[in-house]
Design a protein around this motif. Structure first.
Motif, mmCIF file in Angstrom:
data_model
loop_
_atom_site.group_PDB
_atom_site.id
_atom_site.type_symbol
_atom_site.label_atom_id
_atom_site.label_comp_id
_atom_site.label_asym_id
_atom_site.label_seq_id
_atom_site.Cartn_x
_atom_site.Cartn_y
_atom_site.Cartn_z
ATOM 1 N N ASP A 229 0.820 -1.214 0.000
ATOM 2 C CA ASP A 229 0.000 0.000 0.000
ATOM 3 C C ASP A 229 0.853 1.263 0.000
ATOM 4 O OD1 ASP A 229 -2.296 -1.543 0.022
ATOM 5 O OD2 ASP A 229 -2.660 -1.275 2.181
ATOM 6 N N VAL A 230 2.141 1.120 0.272
ATOM 7 C CA VAL A 230 3.056 2.264 0.299
ATOM 8 C C VAL A 230 4.264 1.962 -0.599
ATOM 9 C CG1 VAL A 230 2.327 3.223 2.522
ATOM 10 C CG2 VAL A 230 4.030 1.393 2.475
ATOM 11 N N PRO A 231 4.038 1.730 -1.886
ATOM 12 C CA PRO A 231 5.120 1.262 -2.758
ATOM 13 C C PRO A 231 6.310 2.214 -2.833
ATOM 14 C CG PRO A 231 3.224 1.960 -4.055
ATOM 15 C CD PRO A 231 2.786 1.932 -2.620
ATOM 16 N N ARG A 232 6.071 3.508 -2.745
ATOM 17 C CA ARG A 232 7.189 4.472 -2.801
ATOM 18 C C ARG A 232 8.161 4.268 -1.641
ATOM 19 N NH1 ARG A 232 9.337 9.196 -4.449
ATOM 20 N NH2 ARG A 232 9.784 10.828 -2.928
ATOM 21 N N HIS A 233 7.658 3.745 -0.538
ATOM 22 C CA HIS A 233 8.473 3.586 0.665
ATOM 23 C C HIS A 233 9.205 2.251 0.746
ATOM 24 C CE1 HIS A 233 6.721 7.242 2.297
ATOM 25 N NE2 HIS A 233 5.580 6.809 1.809
ATOM 26 N N LEU A 234 8.771 1.274 -0.044
ATOM 27 C CA LEU A 234 9.336 -0.076 0.070
ATOM 28 C C LEU A 234 10.858 -0.130 0.054
ATOM 29 C CD1 LEU A 234 6.857 -2.251 -2.023
ATOM 30 C CD2 LEU A 234 7.176 -2.234 0.459
ATOM 31 N N PRO A 235 11.537 0.597 -0.838
ATOM 32 C CA PRO A 235 13.002 0.487 -0.869
ATOM 33 C C PRO A 235 13.701 0.965 0.404
ATOM 34 C CG PRO A 235 12.175 1.433 -2.908
ATOM 35 C CD PRO A 235 11.029 1.393 -1.949
ATOM 36 N N ARG A 236 12.981 1.717 1.244
ATOM 37 C CA ARG A 236 13.601 2.292 2.444
ATOM 38 C C ARG A 236 12.918 1.856 3.734
ATOM 39 N NH1 ARG A 236 17.034 6.398 0.844
ATOM 40 N NH2 ARG A 236 16.949 6.790 -1.372
ATOM 41 N N LEU A 237 12.118 0.791 3.647
ATOM 42 C CA LEU A 237 11.424 0.282 4.833
ATOM 43 C C LEU A 237 12.224 -0.792 5.539
ATOM 44 C CD1 LEU A 237 7.648 -0.230 3.908
ATOM 45 C CD2 LEU A 237 8.677 1.578 5.279
ATOM 46 N N ILE A 238 12.041 -0.808 6.850
ATOM 47 C CA ILE A 238 12.543 -1.890 7.688
ATOM 48 C C ILE A 238 11.366 -2.348 8.536
ATOM 49 C CG2 ILE A 238 14.133 -2.570 9.529
ATOM 50 C CD1 ILE A 238 15.940 -0.275 8.689
ATOM 51 N N MET A 239 11.191 -3.659 8.645
ATOM 52 C CA MET A 239 10.161 -4.217 9.532
ATOM 53 C C MET A 239 10.873 -5.100 10.541
ATOM 54 S SD MET A 239 6.696 -4.513 9.995
ATOM 55 C CE MET A 239 5.925 -4.311 8.403
ATOM 56 N N LEU A 240 10.710 -4.771 11.819
ATOM 57 C CA LEU A 240 11.302 -5.557 12.895
ATOM 58 C C LEU A 240 10.237 -6.386 13.595
ATOM 59 C CD1 LEU A 240 13.565 -2.931 14.729
ATOM 60 C CD2 LEU A 240 14.226 -4.545 12.940
ATOM 61 N N GLU A 241 10.640 -7.556 14.061
ATOM 62 C CA GLU A 241 9.803 -8.389 14.916
ATOM 63 C C GLU A 241 10.502 -8.466 16.275
ATOM 64 O OE1 GLU A 241 7.854 -12.859 15.160
ATOM 65 O OE2 GLU A 241 9.207 -12.367 13.512
ATOM 66 N N PRO A 242 10.050 -7.634 17.223
ATOM 67 C CA PRO A 242 10.736 -7.625 18.521
ATOM 68 C C PRO A 242 10.326 -8.795 19.398
ATOM 69 C CG PRO A 242 8.960 -6.011 18.519
ATOM 70 C CD PRO A 242 9.006 -6.623 17.134
ATOM 71 N N ASP A 243 11.293 -9.381 20.070
ATOM 72 C CA ASP A 243 11.083 -10.389 21.100
ATOM 73 C C ASP A 243 11.948 -9.924 22.276
ATOM 74 O OD1 ASP A 243 10.534 -12.598 22.625
ATOM 75 O OD2 ASP A 243 11.752 -13.980 21.434
ATOM 76 N N LEU A 244 11.422 -8.927 22.962
ATOM 77 C CA LEU A 244 12.208 -8.207 23.968
ATOM 78 C C LEU A 244 12.281 -8.963 25.283
ATOM 79 C CD1 LEU A 244 10.811 -4.683 23.153
ATOM 80 C CD2 LEU A 244 13.034 -5.616 22.526
ATOM 81 N N PRO A 245 13.420 -8.827 25.959
ATOM 82 C CA PRO A 245 14.550 -7.964 25.627
ATOM 83 C C PRO A 245 15.617 -8.638 24.771
ATOM 84 C CG PRO A 245 14.889 -8.870 27.808
ATOM 85 C CD PRO A 245 13.567 -9.424 27.299
ATOM 86 N N ALA A 246 15.381 -9.874 24.383
ATOM 87 C CA ALA A 246 16.420 -10.682 23.743
ATOM 88 C C ALA A 246 16.806 -10.235 22.341
ATOM 89 C CB ALA A 246 15.991 -12.146 23.707
ATOM 90 N N LYS A 247 15.813 -9.963 21.475
ATOM 91 C CA LYS A 247 16.174 -9.725 20.084
ATOM 92 C C LYS A 247 15.116 -8.897 19.362
ATOM 93 C CE LYS A 247 14.201 -14.082 18.480
ATOM 94 N NZ LYS A 247 14.406 -15.236 17.618
#
Length: 177
Positions: free
Chosen positions: A42-60
């Protein structure tokens, strides 16, 4: 202690402002939008500069999406790696604090990073992080967007395969609105 501002951030990059507006529209009256409502396409202009994190805090904090332009600039793709493993012991605490505050307090984080290319050229990125929640309200993903703020004097093929080229985040603020 984190600087938490009780209003919407004023971003310098229009691309980050547009992503903030998209995130804000998805969340409506909720503290953050549900992960299931955010679709990267839905935000194709942003795809090249996106990061998606999956946090499992506090470990990773596993990197699930690492934009192609970011991978090109860095020299390799970080998808699948733990973000905390990428920083030395002197800097990982800053990154861990940012991820933890966004995830646990449902904050939007904004920071600026100075980068130095192998040729000695310096540029600055505006880095924005947004929480995405699941149905029970727990943050399951963090959405990040990095865009250059300053003109780059040379074509950057690679940052030399190293996050050591990044200086510590500056002007870091957290927003709750």
């Amino acid at each position: 202690m984190a600087d938490i501002v009780p209003h919407r951030p004023v971003l310098k990059r229009p691309e980050n402002s547009a992503l903030l507006a998209h995130w804000d529209a998805l969340r409506g009256d909720a503290v953050a939008p549900q992960r299931s409502s955010f679709h990267p396409m839905d935000v194709p202009r942003h795809l090249p500069r996106l990061i998606m994190l999956e946090p499992d805090l506090p470990a990773k904090a596993d990197i699930r999406i690492f934009g192609t332009e970011l991978a090109h600039r860095l020299g390799y793709d970080l998808t699948g790696q733990d973000m905390f493993d990428l920083y030395d012991s002197d800097r990982v605490h800053v990154v861990r604090e940012l991820v933890t505050l966004v995830a646990e307090q449902h904050l939007v984080a904004v920071g600026y990073t100075d980068w130095t290319t192998p040729a000695g050229h310096v540029f600055t990125t505006e880095n924005v992080w947004f929480p995405l929640i699941c149905e029970d309200g727990k943050v399951t993903r963090l959405l990040g967007s990095l865009w250059e703020m300053t003109a780059i004097d040379a074509d950057i093929v690679s940052l030399g395969d190293s996050l050591d080229k990044a200086e510590n985040l500056s002007d870091r603020k957290f927003y709750q609105f």
